[in-house]
Design an enzyme around this catalytic site. Structure first.
Site, PDB file in Angstrom:
ATOM      1  N   LYS A  22      14.259  -3.102  -3.548  1.00  0.00           N
ATOM      2  CA  LYS A  22      13.405  -3.195  -2.504  1.00  0.00           C
ATOM      3  C   LYS A  22      12.351  -4.225  -2.955  1.00  0.00           C
ATOM      4  O   LYS A  22      12.007  -4.984  -1.840  1.00  0.00           O
ATOM      5  CB  LYS A  22      12.691  -1.823  -2.581  1.00  0.00           C
ATOM      6  CG  LYS A  22      11.676  -1.795  -1.865  1.00  0.00           C
ATOM      7  CD  LYS A  22      11.131  -0.323  -1.954  1.00  0.00           C
ATOM      8  CE  LYS A  22       9.850  -0.096  -2.831  1.00  0.00           C
ATOM      9  NZ  LYS A  22       8.599  -0.783  -2.955  1.00  0.00           N
ATOM     10  N   ASN A  23      11.952  -4.444  -3.979  1.00  0.00           N
ATOM     11  CA  ASN A  23      10.898  -5.272  -4.497  1.00  0.00           C
ATOM     12  C   ASN A  23      11.184  -6.819  -4.315  1.00  0.00           C
ATOM     13  O   ASN A  23      10.316  -7.611  -4.497  1.00  0.00           O
ATOM     14  CB  ASN A  23      10.076  -4.872  -5.684  1.00  0.00           C
ATOM     15  CG  ASN A  23       9.392  -3.825  -5.483  1.00  0.00           C
ATOM     16  OD1 ASN A  23       9.051  -3.200  -4.490  1.00  0.00           O
ATOM     17  ND2 ASN A  23       8.884  -2.998  -6.663  1.00  0.00           N
ATOM     18  N   CYS A 117      -5.080   3.473  -2.054  1.00  0.00           N
ATOM     19  CA  CYS A 117      -3.701   4.130  -2.210  1.00  0.00           C
ATOM     20  C   CYS A 117      -3.722   4.912  -3.179  1.00  0.00           C
ATOM     21  O   CYS A 117      -4.474   5.184  -3.853  1.00  0.00           O
ATOM     22  CB  CYS A 117      -3.058   2.688  -2.563  1.00  0.00           C
ATOM     23  SG  CYS A 117      -1.122   3.000  -3.084  1.00  0.00           S
ATOM     24  N   ARG A 122      -5.940  -0.677  -6.155  1.00  0.00           N
ATOM     25  CA  ARG A 122      -5.138  -1.740  -5.702  1.00  0.00           C
ATOM     26  C   ARG A 122      -5.683  -2.605  -4.907  1.00  0.00           C
ATOM     27  O   ARG A 122      -5.470  -2.794  -3.684  1.00  0.00           O
ATOM     28  CB  ARG A 122      -3.772  -1.217  -5.123  1.00  0.00           C
ATOM     29  CG  ARG A 122      -3.006  -0.139  -6.034  1.00  0.00           C
ATOM     30  CD  ARG A 122      -1.690   0.297  -5.512  1.00  0.00           C
ATOM     31  NE  ARG A 122      -0.388  -0.725  -5.783  1.00  0.00           N
ATOM     32  CZ  ARG A 122       0.777  -0.486  -5.593  1.00  0.00           C
ATOM     33  NH1 ARG A 122       1.046   0.652  -4.861  1.00  0.00           N
ATOM     34  NH2 ARG A 122       1.624  -1.308  -5.601  1.00  0.00           N
ATOM     35  N   ASP A 306       6.960   1.534 -12.683  1.00  0.00           N
ATOM     36  CA  ASP A 306       7.852   2.167 -11.603  1.00  0.00           C
ATOM     37  C   ASP A 306       8.899   3.031 -12.213  1.00  0.00           C
ATOM     38  O   ASP A 306       9.528   3.764 -11.429  1.00  0.00           O
ATOM     39  CB  ASP A 306       8.334   1.083 -10.510  1.00  0.00           C
ATOM     40  CG  ASP A 306       7.446   0.537  -9.746  1.00  0.00           C
ATOM     41  OD1 ASP A 306       6.354   0.864  -9.568  1.00  0.00           O
ATOM     42  OD2 ASP A 306       7.736  -0.458  -9.142  1.00  0.00           O
ATOM     43  N   ARG A 398      11.225   5.537   1.239  1.00  0.00           N
ATOM     44  CA  ARG A 398      11.123   4.284   1.213  1.00  0.00           C
ATOM     45  C   ARG A 398      11.492   3.379   0.285  1.00  0.00           C
ATOM     46  O   ARG A 398      11.552   1.998   0.311  1.00  0.00           O
ATOM     47  CB  ARG A 398       9.368   4.189   0.826  1.00  0.00           C
ATOM     48  CG  ARG A 398       8.470   4.761   1.901  1.00  0.00           C
ATOM     49  CD  ARG A 398       7.145   4.656   1.450  1.00  0.00           C
ATOM     50  NE  ARG A 398       6.979   3.249   0.859  1.00  0.00           N
ATOM     51  CZ  ARG A 398       5.938   3.353  -0.092  1.00  0.00           C
ATOM     52  NH1 ARG A 398       5.073   3.969  -0.446  1.00  0.00           N
ATOM     53  NH2 ARG A 398       6.028   1.756  -0.647  1.00  0.00           N
TER      54      ARG A 398
END
Ligand code: UD1
Length: 419
Positions: A22-23, A117, A122, A306, A398
């Site tokens: 994803k990133n 967030c 952030r 993460d 997501r």
């Protein structure tokens, strides 16, 4: 809202195929804005954040065609709008990644400020100050970053915090700037390298991606290309923890073991037997309970933030006590309270979660407010006795492709309850 129902207590045993990261996909999709020609991307994961980015690009006039599930053609030639509106940015902070490419290629960008967030403040100051140093005029008005520039100029940018998307935004902007840009204290994440490789395949001149100093020589234009996105190291780590937390055996295929060093070191410390090849890793807990580990999150190559929530779940059922310290984001322990509701013995002291492992968690209805926290609750549910229902799984969608199918393939008793 969809929920996941998990009947826990099954030892996982099997193999899964890891999706594209994803990133890496999100910045690469944004970088396609820089090209004069269409680009083709392969191994694009089917995720809500990718769908959001596609929506964002389409609203700008970019033509995007899905050829099959994982191959995407992005044609930026029809772009007419240079705006990332609030309603999309608020659902995905990574929308900020269009700022650098739009400005560098079209001289204008209006990108909504992401706002607060769930995992902390952030800010976006590094993105903005870097682009200003490259000659952009930037105003913050009515909740938008309004950026204008004739042609960006190369500059020496020293980031005062190691930041992944700032490094990416500035590196993308620099590809079409006049002269040389040097980004110091750059993020070294594999996704930064993947983005650099993608840009280089379009004709960009970049050296040093993956180190803390990136040099970019600006070029006049970038061409189309075909590129395969790298495997997702966070998805990889999550499935390995799924094996460890259930005392099971899990092999992950199509991964990059070398991107998992810090995570594998902690799984080894937890007592897992690990074997690996060029693009696979196998974890075997052989029915044993993991041992609790201490860890501290920090920028790559250290332990990733993460993966922090998933290791909190692991420590919750491990032998002994473990301390997990979060140094990247404040307020990233939303999973703690939900794990406590499942019977975890866990306290938060400042930015550290201290766990005394219990022999068993008990299933409960739970929900979380961010992607990785939700993943940790699924993991806890796999290890718990009884039934766990994880609510608000749009967060999981997501970032995890087909999570229930992949876990079911490993032997988990899991199903999606549609809303
Ligand atoms: C990226 C990842 C996210 C991961 C995070 C840290 C993507 C799409 N997302 O997020 O999954 O959790 O890296 O590995 O790749 N900061 C500032 N000013 C800025 C920007 C950041 O102070 O302008 C601070 C942040 O508050 C944070 C630190 O820098 O404390 C690192 O954040 P950053 O690396 O930017 O996270 P993201 O790029 O948003």
């Amino acid at each position: 809202m969809d929920r996941l129902e998990i009947r826990g207590g099954r030892r996982l045993d099997g193999q899964v195929y890891i999706s594209g990261a994803k990133n890496a996909t999100l910045p690469i999709l944004a970088a396609a804005l820089l090209a004069d020609e269409p680009v083709v991307l392969k191994k694009v994961p089917h995720l809500n954040d990718v769908t959001t980015t596609v929506k964002l690009l389409r609203r700008m006039g970019v033509d995007i065609i899905f050829h099959d599930g994982v191959r995407l053609e992005v044609d930026p030639r029809g772009i007419t709008e240079f705006v990332a509106p609030y309603e999309l940015v608020k659902t995905m902070r990574a929308s900020i990644l269009v700022l650098g490419p739009l400005l560098a290629r079209f001289g204008q960008a209006d990108v909504s400020l992401p706002g607060g967030c769930a995992i902390g403040a952030r800010p976006v100051d590094l993105h903005v100050s870097g682009l200003r140093a490259m000659g952009a005029e930037i105003a913050i008005e009515q909740g938008y970053i309004r950026a204008r520039a004739k042609r960006l100029r190369g500059a020496r940018l020293v980031l005062d915090t190691v930041s992944v998307t700032s490094t990416e935004n500035l590196m993308m902007a620099a590809t079409l700037a006049y002269g040389e840009t040097v980004i110091e204290n750059a993020a070294r994440e594999p996704e930064v390298i993947d983005l650099a490789n993608f840009l280089v395949s379009m004709g960009a001149r970049i050296e040093g991606a993956g180190t803390d100093t990136i040099h970019v020589q600006g070029v006049d234009s970038l061409a189309g290309t075909e590129y395969t996105v790298l495997p997702d190291r966070i998805e990889s780590g999550t499935y390995l923890v799924a094996g460890a937390i259930t005392g099971g055996r899990v092999r992950i295929n199509h991964t990059c073991p070398e991107h998992l060093d810090a995570v594998l070191a902690k799984l080894d410390e937890a007592g897992a037997k690990l074997t690996m090849g060029r693009d696979w890793v196998e974890l075997d807990m052989a029915g044993r309970r993991p041992k609790a580990v201490d860890l501290r999150t920090a920028p790559y190559p250290a332990f990733p933030t993460d993966m922090q929530a998933q290791f909190c779940a692991l420590n919750a059922i491990a032998e002994g006590s473990g301390a997990i310290t979060e140094t990247i984001f404040e307020n990233r322990f939303m999973h703690a309270q939900e794990l406590q509701r499942m019977g975890a013995d866990l306290v938060i002291k400042g930015n550290t979660a201290i766990t005394r492992g219990v022999a068993e968690l008990t299933g409960a209805p739970v929900m979380a407010t961010d992607l990785r926290a939700s993943a940790s609750l699924v993991l806890a549910g796999l290890a718990a006795s009884g039934t766990t229902v994880v609510d608000r799984i749009y967060h999981i969608d997501r970032g995890y492709e087909c999570i229930e199918e992949k876990l079911a393939q490993l032997g988990a008793d899991i199903k999606r309850l549609p809303s």
